[in-house]
Motif scaffolding. Structure first.
Motif, PDB file in Angstrom:
ATOM      1  N   VAL A   1       0.836  -1.200   0.000  1.00  0.00           N
ATOM      2  CA  VAL A   1       0.000   0.000   0.000  1.00  0.00           C
ATOM      3  C   VAL A   1       0.872   1.253   0.000  1.00  0.00           C
ATOM      4  N   ILE A   2       1.969   1.206   0.756  1.00  0.00           N
ATOM      5  CA  ILE A   2       2.920   2.324   0.749  1.00  0.00           C
ATOM      6  C   ILE A   2       3.384   2.607  -0.681  1.00  0.00           C
ATOM      7  N   SER A   3       3.747   1.553  -1.395  1.00  0.00           N
ATOM      8  CA  SER A   3       4.231   1.715  -2.775  1.00  0.00           C
ATOM      9  C   SER A   3       3.167   2.357  -3.660  1.00  0.00           C
ATOM     10  N   THR A   4       1.941   1.880  -3.522  1.00  0.00           N
ATOM     11  CA  THR A   4       0.848   2.426  -4.339  1.00  0.00           C
ATOM     12  C   THR A   4       0.582   3.879  -3.976  1.00  0.00           C
ATOM     13  N   ALA A   5       0.588   4.175  -2.680  1.00  0.00           N
ATOM     14  CA  ALA A   5       0.340   5.551  -2.235  1.00  0.00           C
ATOM     15  C   ALA A   5       1.417   6.492  -2.783  1.00  0.00           C
ATOM     16  N   LEU A   6       2.659   6.027  -2.756  1.00  0.00           N
ATOM     17  CA  LEU A   6       3.785   6.828  -3.234  1.00  0.00           C
ATOM     18  C   LEU A   6       3.626   7.145  -4.722  1.00  0.00           C
ATOM     19  N   ARG A   7       3.316   6.130  -5.500  1.00  0.00           N
ATOM     20  CA  ARG A   7       3.165   6.343  -6.959  1.00  0.00           C
ATOM     21  C   ARG A   7       2.004   7.296  -7.249  1.00  0.00           C
ATOM     22  N   ASN A   8       0.940   7.210  -6.483  1.00  0.00           N
ATOM     23  CA  ASN A   8      -0.218   8.068  -6.746  1.00  0.00           C
ATOM     24  C   ASN A   8      -0.023   9.481  -6.210  1.00  0.00           C
ATOM     25  N   LEU A   9       0.657   9.596  -5.083  1.00  0.00           N
ATOM     26  CA  LEU A   9       0.966  10.925  -4.568  1.00  0.00           C
ATOM     27  C   LEU A   9       1.818  11.695  -5.589  1.00  0.00           C
ATOM     28  N   ALA A  10       2.660  10.969  -6.310  1.00  0.00           N
ATOM     29  CA  ALA A  10       3.500  11.609  -7.333  1.00  0.00           C
ATOM     30  C   ALA A  10       2.665  12.306  -8.402  1.00  0.00           C
ATOM     31  N   LYS A  11       1.435  11.828  -8.615  1.00  0.00           N
ATOM     32  CA  LYS A  11       0.553  12.465  -9.605  1.00  0.00           C
ATOM     33  C   LYS A  11      -0.053  13.753  -9.040  1.00  0.00           C
ATOM     34  N   ALA A  12      -0.161  13.841  -7.697  1.00  0.00           N
ATOM     35  CA  ALA A  12      -0.852  14.965  -7.078  1.00  0.00           C
ATOM     36  C   ALA A  12       0.109  16.039  -6.568  1.00  0.00           C
ATOM     37  N   ASP A  13       1.198  15.617  -5.981  1.00  0.00           N
ATOM     38  CA  ASP A  13       2.072  16.573  -5.315  1.00  0.00           C
ATOM     39  C   ASP A  13       3.508  16.073  -5.420  1.00  0.00           C
ATOM     40  N   SER A  14       4.213  16.555  -6.434  1.00  0.00           N
ATOM     41  CA  SER A  14       5.527  15.969  -6.710  1.00  0.00           C
ATOM     42  C   SER A  14       6.535  16.241  -5.597  1.00  0.00           C
ATOM     43  N   ALA A  15       6.482  17.422  -4.996  1.00  0.00           N
ATOM     44  CA  ALA A  15       7.456  17.740  -3.943  1.00  0.00           C
ATOM     45  C   ALA A  15       7.283  16.791  -2.764  1.00  0.00           C
ATOM     46  N   LYS A  16       6.015  16.608  -2.348  1.00  0.00           N
ATOM     47  CA  LYS A  16       5.763  15.696  -1.218  1.00  0.00           C
ATOM     48  C   LYS A  16       6.156  14.273  -1.568  1.00  0.00           C
ATOM     49  N   ALA A  17       5.839  13.868  -2.800  1.00  0.00           N
ATOM     50  CA  ALA A  17       6.156  12.495  -3.215  1.00  0.00           C
ATOM     51  C   ALA A  17       7.664  12.266  -3.172  1.00  0.00           C
ATOM     52  N   MET A  18       8.440  13.279  -3.597  1.00  0.00           N
ATOM     53  CA  MET A  18       9.897  13.139  -3.565  1.00  0.00           C
ATOM     54  C   MET A  18      10.393  13.011  -2.125  1.00  0.00           C
ATOM     55  N   ARG A  19       9.789  13.805  -1.229  1.00  0.00           N
ATOM     56  CA  ARG A  19      10.203  13.731   0.191  1.00  0.00           C
ATOM     57  C   ARG A  19       9.875  12.374   0.772  1.00  0.00           C
ATOM     58  N   GLU A  20       8.662  11.893   0.492  1.00  0.00           N
ATOM     59  CA  GLU A  20       8.243  10.599   1.028  1.00  0.00           C
ATOM     60  C   GLU A  20       9.111   9.471   0.473  1.00  0.00           C
ATOM     61  N   ALA A  21       9.404   9.553  -0.818  1.00  0.00           N
ATOM     62  CA  ALA A  21      10.185   8.488  -1.461  1.00  0.00           C
ATOM     63  C   ALA A  21      11.549   8.338  -0.783  1.00  0.00           C
ATOM     64  N   ALA A  22      12.122   9.497  -0.384  1.00  0.00           N
ATOM     65  CA  ALA A  22      13.449   9.461   0.239  1.00  0.00           C
ATOM     66  C   ALA A  22      13.453   8.596   1.495  1.00  0.00           C
ATOM     67  N   ALA A  23      12.300   8.552   2.169  1.00  0.00           N
ATOM     68  CA  ALA A  23      12.224   7.777   3.407  1.00  0.00           C
ATOM     69  C   ALA A  23      12.215   6.271   3.156  1.00  0.00           C
ATOM     70  N   TYR A  24      11.956   5.885   1.927  1.00  0.00           N
ATOM     71  CA  TYR A  24      11.820   4.452   1.635  1.00  0.00           C
ATOM     72  C   TYR A  24      12.920   3.915   0.726  1.00  0.00           C
ATOM     73  N   GLU A  25      13.990   4.688   0.583  1.00  0.00           N
ATOM     74  CA  GLU A  25      15.030   4.267  -0.355  1.00  0.00           C
ATOM     75  C   GLU A  25      15.616   2.900  -0.004  1.00  0.00           C
ATOM     76  N   GLN A  26      15.629   2.585   1.283  1.00  0.00           N
ATOM     77  CA  GLN A  26      16.260   1.324   1.679  1.00  0.00           C
ATOM     78  C   GLN A  26      15.253   0.209   1.961  1.00  0.00           C
ATOM     79  N   GLU A  27      13.990   0.452   1.707  1.00  0.00           N
ATOM     80  CA  GLU A  27      12.952  -0.562   1.981  1.00  0.00           C
ATOM     81  C   GLU A  27      12.765  -1.393   0.707  1.00  0.00           C
ATOM     82  N   ARG A  28      13.228  -2.647   0.724  1.00  0.00           N
ATOM     83  CA  ARG A  28      13.359  -3.353  -0.563  1.00  0.00           C
ATOM     84  C   ARG A  28      12.031  -3.558  -1.281  1.00  0.00           C
ATOM     85  N   PHE A  29      10.926  -3.697  -0.513  1.00  0.00           N
ATOM     86  CA  PHE A  29       9.651  -3.909  -1.190  1.00  0.00           C
ATOM     87  C   PHE A  29       9.027  -2.601  -1.699  1.00  0.00           C
ATOM     88  N   VAL A  30       9.663  -1.460  -1.380  1.00  0.00           N
ATOM     89  CA  VAL A  30       9.149  -0.178  -1.877  1.00  0.00           C
ATOM     90  C   VAL A  30      10.101   0.414  -2.930  1.00  0.00           C
TER      91      VAL A  30
END
Ligand SMILES: [Zn+2]
Length: 827
Positions: free
Chosen positions: A712-741
């Motif tokens: 669900v995190i992965s899906t939320a991240l991809r969809n947030l990228a469509k709505a708010d790119s700055a927030k999506a970039m910030r959120e993505a940074a938090a999951y760089e090391q999470e292998r399933f994301v």
């Protein structure tokens, strides 16, 4: 093998490639359970390729066993730094029927030090020739049939040097013995050794007759550094500390099995143990997964009990171990008592929220009856192994999770087969193929599973399991073909079964049915007209027993009919005009079909017909309808107790007013937040992102802050990228090391990142794991978007430098995508 197990004439989709795709599909898209392979996109107009064979020259026989290996004793010492295996093999040989003075063994890429005949009190060097593939020994005199003799071979196996020996690149995928980080220089990988025998690769590390109809008992003395754990087939009888930093583990398997099922694994593993009916059940994982070792292979003990009882043949081997290894070349493999999984199977508690390896656990365990106990006589008969193992997962799902879950898997099997059938159609028992790996396809797995389901429906549960018990008991520890299965079914049922086996196992293709329903008012009959529209020049005209259910306002009547003609009319008496007539009411036929049911009839089907496929077919028809009745069906479907129906309803309903219907929008938001299944929550988020990412932005953020499910995190991240790119970039940074994301992070950076993200991509190459495919695509997306000549050169250099780290189709893919990037950008 699994795989989804491996899941091998069409080189464009070798089993290894499919397996790789399968694994990341499994990790990233959903918990793909029974379908072991993703479907390959094929143009609808494509005709199955027809390859013509010379009936005599191209025939693939079972191996002639004039001499058999009846016992194998190996003294093995791996040399990790050179990636060699030093071995001494004592083989007990038995001439089968004819007296013979020569013995031929498979031994690929060996250096031979001693080849000797062992007499009562002497060792005598044997004359032999060796071509790098086979040792031909001259015994000096004729050996009488059934009188055993022993030979000794001292050798060094050099699997990494095989390529030079065989002069073939393909062998790299079939070198039998794999050293992972043998020199210990890679900080990202543990040092391991493991084997992969199927199809004929174990002869790359010990001499044998490498054929599935060969069966041998086995002892292995394996000497390794004391810091390592070892695993092999059978029982660990004892371990001896050699006092020199090494230890010798003695593994023994008293019951005979085929050479492709022999296995070794060496490395640092955490082991959890329990027991079932006095036998060891053990779970091997890398130490960092120690806390979840047992749940990495879910419900193993319960499964052993279930299959033993359902088959009426208790699990025949002396232990059951499962292990996950690095860089594995398949999905999983049913080595007798010691199943190997790829590293994908190991998961943390959080990762396990989105699914597990359970259906693969079931598949490999079922092989311990079908494959390990009774074994296909030759690769032409692989259906004996793989069709049963695939259907084994169905039986487990049916028992543990119910018909809907099981039937969903079976429907995946049908789709996988029909998709492959556009490209190729083969006999299930196939005496002609280009490469033995070709038989590990959606015919042997998916179609075979559907055929077994029809067979079970045809004879009934009691006869089905009685026939299997007879088959497993009579042919235990032997090699078999599918005809022996037929004879068991005939013996149990007292009925001829040739018609069934001939049309399904010894012919290619499948029925294509046109089903028309009408009502004859004058005679008060429901009329069902069925045409078989397949091409009879290449495909049988089938005999298809089936059930037709007739629904009227006062209830349902069931009719059994047999379709056998090219066009046949069935007239079914009914006191009133039916509200639905449902052909193949048990939803078992392996076919393509077209029916003329109306929307009203599908609504009745949705409400009253009981099976998963009844519901799914109704939704598939009604998804495009904009009527209040269709809407009512979909609103019900959103609340259906079975998760997949909810996912289908969310994802496939072509409701034109999604955007304007505030209630529905709120309802999707609610499902995204609180549905109990992460697959449904994820589907709801995707739908919100499709309807209006801006309006659902808060829901995506909410999911990112509260969700435990990484899917669900992965899906939320991809969809947030469509709505708010700055927030999506910030959120993505938090999951760089999470292998399933990771795959979602790569996606977001590929779409939105700036040049600084190239650093992340490049440093993360080694950690991409199963998201390597996405890594490549998104790295190239980013470079293409940045459209800067210097950066592009940097990217091209990086990709080129990585080509030496991959092989086979992965290398082809990397080269292909690099060439594309090199092309001048279109203006
Ligand atoms: Zn398998």
């Amino acid at each position: 093998m699994d795989t989804p197990k491996r899941h091998h004439s069409d080189k464009s989709t070798s089993m290894k490639q499919l397996q790789f795709l399968f694994v990341f599909t499994l990790l990233l898209v959903s918990a793909c359970t029974s379908s072991r392979k993703p479907e390959k996109a094929v143009t609808a107009a494509a005709k199955p390729a027809v390859r013509s064979y010379d009936l005599v020259e191209d025939y693939r026989p079972a191996r002639s066993l004039d001499m058999k290996v009846v016992h194998t004793k190996l003294y093995l010492k791996p040399d990790f730094s050179q990636a060699w295996m030093r071995g001494t093999a004592y083989l007990t040989i038995q001439p089968h029927f004819y007296a013979s003075d020569s013995l031929i063994l498979d031994a690929k890429g060996f250096t031979l030090n001693r080849v000797e005949y062992i007499g009562d009190d002497f060792f005598r060097p044997l004359k032999y020739t060796y071509d790098g593939q086979k040792i031909r020994m001259f015994l000096g005199f004729n050996h009488a049939p059934r009188k055993n003799f022993e030979i000794l071979i001292e050798y060094i196996a050099k699997p990494n040097e095989l390529e030079n020996v065989a002069g073939s690149a393909a062998i790299q995928g079939a070198k039998g013995l794999y050293f992972i980080n043998g020199d210990g220089k890679d900080p990202n990988k543990p040092t391991q050794l493991w084997t992969q025998g199927e199809t004929e690769s174990n002869s790359c590390w010990y001499p044998t007759i490498d054929a599935p109809n060969q069966k041998t008992t086995q002892e292995i003395y394996l000497t390794v550094d004391t810091g390592f754990v070892t695993l092999s087939n059978g029982e660990l009888v004892y371990s001896t500390d050699n006092g020199d930093g090494t230890r010798t583990d003695y593994w023994k398997q008293d019951l005979p099995h085929a050479p492709y099922l022999t296995m070794l694994a060496v490395g640092k593993f955490a082991v959890a143990r329990e027991s079932w009916r006095g036998k060891e059940v053990s779970y091997y994982v890398e130490p960092q997964f120690a806390a979840t070792a047992k749940v990495t292979y879910p419900n193993t003990v319960e499964m052993l009990e279930f299959y033993s009882n359902q088959l009426g043949v208790p699990y025949p081997w002396n232990k059951y171990s499962q292990i996950s290894v690095r860089d594995y070349v398949s999905g999983a493999m049913e080595n007798t008592t010691a199943v190997i999984f790829g590293e994908w199977a190991q998961r943390t508690e959080r990762e396990l929220l989105d699914g597990s390896s359970e259906s693969t656990v079931a598949h490999e365990m079922y092989h311990h009856w079908f494959g390990d106990l009774v074994t296909c006589e030759s690769w032409s008969n692989i259906s004996v192994n793989e069709s049963f193992a695939t259907y084994g997962s169905y039986l487990w799902d049916e028992h543990k999770y119910g018909r809907f879950e099981a039937d969903r898997g079976l429907h995946d099997n049908l789709r996988a087969y029909l998709n492959e059938a556009k490209r190729k159609q083969e006999n299930m028992v196939r005496f002609y193929y280009e490469d033995k790996d070709d038989v590990f396809d959606s015919h042997s797995y998916a179609k075979g599973s559907r055929i077994l389901h029809m067979l079970r429906t045809e004879v009934g549960d009691e006869a089905y399991f009685a026939a299997l018990k007879l088959f497993l008991t009579r042919y235990a520890y032997q090699a078999v073909e599918i005809q022996q299965l037929r004879l068991c079914f005939e013996e149990v049922t007292g009925r001829d079964m040739n018609w069934f086996f001939n049309q399904w196992w010894y012919a290619k293709g499948h029925p294509v049915l046109d089903i028309q329903y009408s009502w004859a008012d004058s005679s008060q009959e429901a009329v069902v007209t069925i045409k078989q529209k397949q091409d009879f020049s290449s495909t049988p005209r089938y005999r298809l027993p089936m059930q037709i259910d007739v629904y009227t306002p006062s209830g349902k009547s069931t009719h059994r009919v047999v379709l056998s003609k090219a066009e046949q009319v069935f007239r079914l008496k009914s006191s009133t005009k039916p509200i639905l007539v449902n052909a193949d009411a048990q939803k078992v036929l392996l076919c393509e079909k077209k029916e003329n049911k109306t929307a009203e009839e599908y609504i009745v089907q949705w409400k009253q017909a009981p099976l998963y496929l009844d519901k799914l077919e109704a939704l598939q028809y009604l998804r495009n309808q904009q009527t209040p009745d269709a809407r009512a069906v979909f609103l019900e479907a959103l609340e259906h107790p079975f998760w997949d129906i909810r996912v289908f309803a969310i994802s496939n309903w072509k409701f034109t007013a999604w955007k304007e219907d505030a209630d529905l929008f709120e309802r999707l938001k609610m499902m995204a937040k609180s549905d109990n299944d992460s697959r449904v929550r994820s589907a709801a988020l995707n739908k919100l992102g499709e309807i209006s990412p801006q309006r659902a932005s808060a829901t995506f953020e909410d999911a990112l802050s509260k969700e435990r499910s990484l899917r669900v995190i992965s899906t939320a991240l991809r969809n947030l990228a469509k709505a708010d790119s700055a927030k999506a970039m910030r959120e993505a940074a938090a999951y760089e090391q999470e292998r399933f994301v990771k795959a979602a992070v790569y996606d977001v950076y590929g779409q939105l990142g700036d040049a600084s993200k190239l650093d992340f991509f490049e440093s993360d190459w080694a950690n991409a794991g199963n998201a390597r495919f996405q890594w490549v695509n998104n790295y190239v997306d980013l470079l293409t978007r940045l459209n800067d000549a210097a950066l592009k050169k940097r990217g091209l250099d990086f990709l080129k430098s990585k080509e030496k780290e991959v092989s086979g189709w992965q290398l082809d893919y990397l080269k292909g995508i690099r060439k594309k990037l090199e092309e001048p950008t279109a203006k």
